[in-house]
Design a protein around this motif. Sequence first.
Motif, mmCIF file in Angstrom:
data_model
loop_
_atom_site.group_PDB
_atom_site.id
_atom_site.type_symbol
_atom_site.label_atom_id
_atom_site.label_comp_id
_atom_site.label_asym_id
_atom_site.label_seq_id
_atom_site.Cartn_x
_atom_site.Cartn_y
_atom_site.Cartn_z
ATOM 1 N N GLU A 89 0.787 -1.067 -0.026
ATOM 2 C CA GLU A 89 -0.154 0.113 -0.101
ATOM 3 C C GLU A 89 0.903 1.147 -0.094
ATOM 4 O O GLU A 89 1.999 1.106 0.261
ATOM 5 N N GLY A 90 0.364 2.230 -0.487
ATOM 6 C CA GLY A 90 1.121 3.636 -0.491
ATOM 7 C C GLY A 90 -0.045 4.709 -0.582
ATOM 8 O O GLY A 90 -1.322 4.639 -0.524
ATOM 9 N N THR A 91 0.696 5.959 -1.214
ATOM 10 C CA THR A 91 -0.069 7.085 -1.508
ATOM 11 C C THR A 91 0.244 7.642 -2.882
ATOM 12 O O THR A 91 1.038 7.140 -3.403
ATOM 13 N N ILE A 92 -0.725 8.335 -3.594
ATOM 14 C CA ILE A 92 -0.719 9.177 -4.703
ATOM 15 C C ILE A 92 -0.894 10.651 -4.251
ATOM 16 O O ILE A 92 -2.018 10.676 -3.529
ATOM 17 N N ASN A 93 -0.318 11.694 -4.652
ATOM 18 C CA ASN A 93 -0.540 13.066 -4.401
ATOM 19 C C ASN A 93 -1.618 13.450 -5.580
ATOM 20 O O ASN A 93 -1.505 13.097 -6.586
ATOM 21 N N LEU A 94 -2.536 14.421 -4.971
ATOM 22 C CA LEU A 94 -3.421 14.953 -5.780
ATOM 23 C C LEU A 94 -2.504 16.372 -6.548
ATOM 24 O O LEU A 94 -1.925 16.927 -5.679
ATOM 25 N N GLU A 133 10.366 -0.154 4.052
ATOM 26 C CA GLU A 133 11.420 0.892 4.036
ATOM 27 C C GLU A 133 12.466 0.481 3.700
ATOM 28 O O GLU A 133 12.919 -0.816 3.116
ATOM 29 N N GLY A 134 13.434 1.327 3.303
ATOM 30 C CA GLY A 134 14.844 0.969 2.967
ATOM 31 C C GLY A 134 14.974 0.562 1.314
ATOM 32 O O GLY A 134 14.255 0.982 0.598
#
Length: 189
Positions: free
Chosen positions: A48-53, A83-84
């Motif tokens: 999982e992770g993120t994406i910026n608008l 991580e890493g």
Amino acid sequence: MKNRNSKIGMLIILALSFMSYTAISDKIVDIEKSSVTWKGYKVTGQHEGTINLASGKLTFDGETLTGGTFVMDMTSINTTDLEGEYKGKLDGHLKSADFFGIEKFPVATLEFINVSGKDGNYKVKANLTIKETTKPVEFSMTVNKNSAKASLEIDRTEYDIKYGSSSFFDGLKDKAIYDNFDLNVNLSF
């Protein structure tokens, strides 16, 4: 009589002018306070992770949601469960041509084409464009005073992201990556 008819005519024109005026307004999404998270699945687990608008707006007619347009900065795709070295490798792979090809396709867009519902609960039909491929998607969205939430399930193979897909490659066994991934969106405006 002529003066009275003239006044009535003016009142009718004035009333029609107010009736034809709708309170359509755009609410600009605060991209710093909003979030898009993703979750991808494979035979042996998930990431999982993120994406910026990059930008976003919701369109309202009074208090009723009627539209929206969003741009996601695919160069910002980020893994949050590693991580890493492993994080760096997965982030780089997601940005590569095997997945989102951010050098050639730095943004993805979502444009609402139909919204139905009321009282903060909506069904949205939209066009999602990833890697210059546009496909329709449908999802539910809840809207509160200054926030909105939605969850989408996306079939990545519809956007020519086939790496590790057992739908296209045989013999992957535990290396297979499932075709669908989730996007969870929390908006502030």
